[in-house]
Every structure is written in C-alpha cells, then in structure tokens.
Design a protein around this motif. Structure first.
Motif, PDB file in Angstrom:
ATOM      1  N   LYS A   1       0.834  -1.212   0.000  1.00 19.51           N
ATOM      2  CA  LYS A   1       0.000   0.000   0.000  1.00 19.51           C
ATOM      3  C   LYS A   1       0.861   1.252   0.000  1.00 19.51           C
ATOM      4  O   LYS A   1       0.586   2.220  -0.718  1.00 19.51           O
ATOM      5  CB  LYS A   1      -0.934   0.002   1.220  1.00 19.51           C
ATOM      6  CG  LYS A   1      -2.023  -1.032   1.157  1.00 19.51           C
ATOM      7  CD  LYS A   1      -2.806  -1.081   2.464  1.00 19.51           C
ATOM      8  CE  LYS A   1      -3.769  -2.249   2.480  1.00 19.51           C
ATOM      9  NZ  LYS A   1      -4.417  -2.413   3.787  1.00 19.51           N
TER      10      LYS A   1
ATOM     11  N   GLU B 273       2.144   9.223  -6.023  1.00 17.53           N
ATOM     12  CA  GLU B 273       2.422  10.618  -5.654  1.00 17.53           C
ATOM     13  C   GLU B 273       3.567  11.164  -6.500  1.00 17.53           C
ATOM     14  O   GLU B 273       3.521  12.300  -6.961  1.00 17.53           O
ATOM     15  CB  GLU B 273       2.792  10.732  -4.167  1.00 17.53           C
ATOM     16  CG  GLU B 273       1.614  10.653  -3.239  1.00 17.53           C
ATOM     17  CD  GLU B 273       2.029  10.634  -1.758  1.00 17.53           C
ATOM     18  OE1 GLU B 273       3.240  10.792  -1.437  1.00 17.53           O
ATOM     19  OE2 GLU B 273       1.131  10.450  -0.927  1.00 17.53           O
TER      20      GLU B 273
ATOM     21  N   ARG C 256       1.098   4.130  -2.961  1.00 13.11           N
ATOM     22  CA  ARG C 256       0.834   5.540  -2.649  1.00 13.11           C
ATOM     23  C   ARG C 256       2.013   6.416  -3.059  1.00 13.11           C
ATOM     24  O   ARG C 256       1.840   7.436  -3.731  1.00 13.11           O
ATOM     25  CB  ARG C 256       0.528   5.704  -1.151  1.00 13.11           C
ATOM     26  CG  ARG C 256       0.234   7.148  -0.737  1.00 13.11           C
ATOM     27  CD  ARG C 256      -0.041   7.257   0.757  1.00 13.11           C
ATOM     28  NE  ARG C 256       0.991   6.715   1.613  1.00 13.11           N
ATOM     29  CZ  ARG C 256       2.144   7.332   1.885  1.00 13.11           C
ATOM     30  NH1 ARG C 256       2.418   8.505   1.378  1.00 13.11           N
ATOM     31  NH2 ARG C 256       3.029   6.757   2.692  1.00 13.11           N
TER      32      ARG C 256
END
Length: 145
Positions: free
Chosen positions: A128, A136, A132
């Motif tokens: 996870k 980003e 992320r």
C-alpha cells in the motif's frame, strides 16, 4: 534513446507460471502473491518482460530525459527466491521491514525464499505504501483533449 527492456506483454501470467516456474510450491506461492497484490492494488496481474508479474502501471520521466512505463508493484518468481519490486525506501516502510520476516534486500528489491517466511499483513502494508508513494511521485497522466 534506448528502449526500456521491461515492457508489458500479452503473455498469460498463468501460462508463464505453468511453463517457467519449476516447482508446484513456487507456483502456488506465486498465486498467493498474485492474489494479494491484485487485492491491494486493484489491478490484475500482467506480464512485464519475460519473467516479471506486475500490477498497475505508471509513466516515469527521469532528469536525464529517459522515460518509460513500469508496473507500480511487481514480483518475479526466480529460482533462488522471489524478487519483490516494491520498496520505495521511506521511513514508514523502514519501520515495517523489521517485522516482515526473513528476507534479503538489494537496490530497493526485496528477496524472499519462501512466502511462509514473511508476514503477509506486513507485506500488504508495504505494498500500500509503495503504491501511494509511486502514484504521488508519478501521478497518472490525464488526457486533456
């Protein structure tokens, strides 16, 4: 500019497992990783190059001008160990790694001999985090036309 050698292919992930992964145990463990990575990422497994199973894709452009596409998270069921292409090296992941279990690490790649050697809930958190951070740094491209 050199072309990226690792590109998404149309080859079946399960055909790859049947043809190139030499033990039933390694095939079953690969399926565990496929299910986990697919569930965490929301993407289906795709072959990248001849031996990498990847999930999702992002487009990168380096300062050098080199660019290409890569899977957001991926693994390869190599003979000696699974190569997990998931570590981005931030503080959050660094606190998770000591709780992962038995692994080796080089150049941002985590090597695991057996899936039973690691804690899948910790791996899920690392996945996870990697997703992320990757999204980003490399936000999905949008077509403005």
């Amino acid at each position: 500019m050199a072309k990226n050698k690792t590109q998404e292919t149309e080859k079946s992930v399960y055909q790859f497992l049947d043809e190139f992964v030499d033990t039933e145990t390694k095939r079953e463990e690969s399926k565990i990783l496929i299910n986990l990575m697919s569930e965490v990422s929301g993407f289906e497994a795709k072959m990248w190059g001849p031996s990498i199973i990847g999930f999702g894709t992002y487009h990168y452009i380096y300062d050098s001008g080199r660019e290409g596409d890569a899977p957001i998270i991926a693994f390869s069921p190599r003979k000696a160990a699974f190569s997990l292409y998931i570590f981005r090296g931030n503080k959050e992941e660094s606190t998770l790694l000591p709780r992962l279990g038995k692994y080796k690490m080089e150049k941002g790649c985590i090597y695991v001999k057996k899936i039973a050697d690691i804690d899948l809930s910790i791996l899920s958190e690392i996945l996870k985090n990697t997703i992320r951070l990757t999204l980003e740094q490399y936000p999905p491209q949008t077509d403005l036309t």
